[in-house]
Motif scaffolding. Structure first.
Motif, mmCIF file in Angstrom:
data_model
loop_
_atom_site.group_PDB
_atom_site.id
_atom_site.type_symbol
_atom_site.label_atom_id
_atom_site.label_comp_id
_atom_site.label_asym_id
_atom_site.label_seq_id
_atom_site.Cartn_x
_atom_site.Cartn_y
_atom_site.Cartn_z
ATOM 1 N N UNK A 108 -11.129 4.683 -1.107
ATOM 2 C CA UNK A 108 -12.127 5.711 -1.376
ATOM 3 C C UNK A 108 -12.807 6.230 -0.119
ATOM 4 N N UNK A 109 -12.518 5.641 1.040
ATOM 5 C CA UNK A 109 -13.157 6.085 2.260
ATOM 6 C C UNK A 109 -14.666 5.983 2.159
ATOM 7 N N UNK A 123 -14.680 14.342 3.268
ATOM 8 C CA UNK A 123 -13.825 15.533 3.283
ATOM 9 C C UNK A 123 -12.343 15.233 3.144
ATOM 10 N N UNK A 124 -11.930 13.978 3.434
ATOM 11 C CA UNK A 124 -10.513 13.613 3.342
ATOM 12 C C UNK A 124 -10.136 12.997 1.997
ATOM 13 N N UNK A 125 -11.122 12.832 1.123
ATOM 14 C CA UNK A 125 -10.864 12.251 -0.198
ATOM 15 C C UNK A 125 -10.190 13.284 -1.091
ATOM 16 N N UNK A 126 -9.214 12.911 -1.968
ATOM 17 C CA UNK A 126 -8.689 11.560 -2.222
ATOM 18 C C UNK A 126 -7.611 11.159 -1.216
ATOM 19 N N UNK A 127 -7.428 9.845 -1.110
ATOM 20 C CA UNK A 127 -6.453 9.284 -0.198
ATOM 21 C C UNK A 127 -5.222 8.794 -0.959
ATOM 22 N N UNK A 128 -4.105 8.720 -0.256
ATOM 23 C CA UNK A 128 -2.884 8.190 -0.849
ATOM 24 C C UNK A 128 -3.011 6.681 -1.059
ATOM 25 N N UNK A 129 -2.274 6.116 -2.005
ATOM 26 C CA UNK A 129 -2.345 4.668 -2.215
ATOM 27 C C UNK A 129 -1.789 3.899 -1.029
ATOM 28 N N UNK A 130 -2.325 2.707 -0.826
ATOM 29 C CA UNK A 130 -1.799 1.795 0.199
ATOM 30 C C UNK A 130 -1.137 0.622 -0.509
ATOM 31 N N UNK A 131 -0.113 0.013 0.112
ATOM 32 C CA UNK A 131 0.610 -1.088 -0.537
ATOM 33 C C UNK A 131 -0.277 -2.309 -0.731
ATOM 34 N N UNK A 132 0.113 -3.218 -1.617
ATOM 35 C CA UNK A 132 -0.593 -4.500 -1.713
ATOM 36 C C UNK A 132 -0.667 -5.154 -0.332
ATOM 37 N N UNK A 133 -1.815 -5.682 0.007
ATOM 38 C CA UNK A 133 -1.989 -6.235 1.349
ATOM 39 C C UNK A 133 -1.042 -7.393 1.640
ATOM 40 N N UNK A 134 -0.690 -8.163 0.626
ATOM 41 C CA UNK A 134 0.175 -9.321 0.854
ATOM 42 C C UNK A 134 1.556 -8.918 1.350
ATOM 43 N N UNK A 177 -6.812 8.913 8.998
ATOM 44 C CA UNK A 177 -7.464 7.909 8.168
ATOM 45 C C UNK A 177 -6.685 7.698 6.878
ATOM 46 N N UNK A 178 -6.678 6.436 6.412
ATOM 47 C CA UNK A 178 -6.075 6.151 5.102
ATOM 48 C C UNK A 178 -7.120 5.803 4.051
ATOM 49 N N UNK A 179 -8.407 5.853 4.420
ATOM 50 C CA UNK A 179 -9.475 5.586 3.470
ATOM 51 C C UNK A 179 -9.917 4.149 3.406
#
Length: 321
Positions: free
Chosen positions: A106-107, A117-128, A61-63
């Motif tokens: 933030x999941x 339980x998996x929080x915190x998550x790594x950042x994801x790139x801008x969707x664009x 999961x990436x959140x």
């Protein structure tokens, strides 16, 4: 807590003309003709997020909480090989997270209601960043988190808790802040669409509005029912419907029109399927109190309805019959 509760983003008329949902089962033969690259952008109303919108299908999961019954995934299954989907929608995404911000998902970490339980998550790139020059179709559903509808909703829960169901404590406290927030939605949305069109000059861009979550007749809503709107008064629900969510949809529709894009307005088709209706397509504060937080998000029926109307818009934009 308010920041962590940001899982909200929110006339079936399309800007291209009045369309009705297609019979998706019949779309299979057309799929053999071509495959179009489709990028789905958006917030939790696109991603799915809540258990009532299916199971999270991405592991690890990436959140972002994309679920298998969210409308992009339903459309991908229904239209077969016609569309090659890249779904980068993400719960809690603001418009700026779509345009150029790295987002920290933030999941389902919503203390005090739930711990992930998996929080915190790594950042994801801008969707664009997922939109490329060869992209054929872009759908986007966003604006609620920029408006901070989650913050407004949570404030109403607090401000109205001692009201006994009377008056408009939330409107009285927050009404003056709404025009400025709507102005930011309009500005950010315009910038986002400009970015999307720059990255994919030939793409058909389809903007998806928010469904009806509050009924026209708020006497349907049971005061202090946490599977509806809990302590929010009927007067404040009227205000949230008419002066907050309605103008949000209008701001999105106007921005879409300014860029020559299609707009899918889900409000009419969901009008009798609000949180307080027997046949609800949107969950309340909880789907099941006190164990399953939903914080006013579409369930599988709401996503199926969105899939029908967004599919019609995609097929119309691509000229596929």
């Amino acid at each position: 807590m308010r920041a962590r509760l940001a899982v909200l983003g929110s006339t079936v008329a399309l800007a291209a003309g009045a369309l009705v949902p297609v019979q998706l089962a019949g779309a299979g033969p057309a799929a053999a003709a071509a495959s179009y690259d489709w990028v789905a952008l958006g917030d939790s109303y696109t991603a799915g997020v809540i258990p009532a919108a299916g199971d999270v299908f991405e592991f690890p999961r990436n959140g972002c909480q994309r679920t298998d019954q969210s409308y992009p995934q339903v459309i991908e299954r229904d239209l077969g090989s016609l569309l090659d989907l890249t779904n980068v929608s993400c719960g809690a995404a603001t418009i700026e997270d779509i345009t150029d911000n790295a987002q920290f998902p933030i999941g389902r970490h919503l203390p005090p209601f739930s711990e992930d339980p998996d929080y915190p998550f790594l950042p994801v790139p801008p969707q664009s960043a997922a939109v490329k020059s060869a992209t054929d179709v872009v759908t986007v559903g966003a604006g609620g988190n920029t408006l901070r509808f989650d913050d407004i909703l949570f404030s109403c829960l607090q401000l109205d808790q001692d009201s006994g169901g009377m008056g408009t404590p939330c409107r009285d406290e927050l009404a003056d802040k709404i025009p400025g927030r709507l102005a930011k939605v309009s500005s950010d949305y315009d910038e986002m669409l400009a970015t999307v069109h720059k990255r994919a000059p030939h793409a058909k861009v389809i903007n998806v509005g928010y469904p009806t979550v509050i009924p026209q007749d708020t006497s349907k809503c049971r005061y202090n029912d946490y599977e509806q709107f809990a302590s929010i008064t009927p007067g404040d629900l009227d205000w949230l419907r008419d002066d907050v969510q309605g103008p949000l949809n209008k701001a999105i529709e106007k921005a879409a029109g300014d860029h020559g894009d299609a707009f899918v307005d889900l409000a009419d088709s969901t009008r009798n399927h609000s949180v307080c209706d027997a046949g609800k397509w949107v969950e309340g504060i909880f789907s099941h109190f006190p164990t399953e937080v939903a914080f006013v998000h579409p369930n599988t029926l709401g996503h199926k309805n969105a899939a029908d109307h967004v599919s019609a818009a995609i097929l119309n934009a691509l000229g596929v019959n």
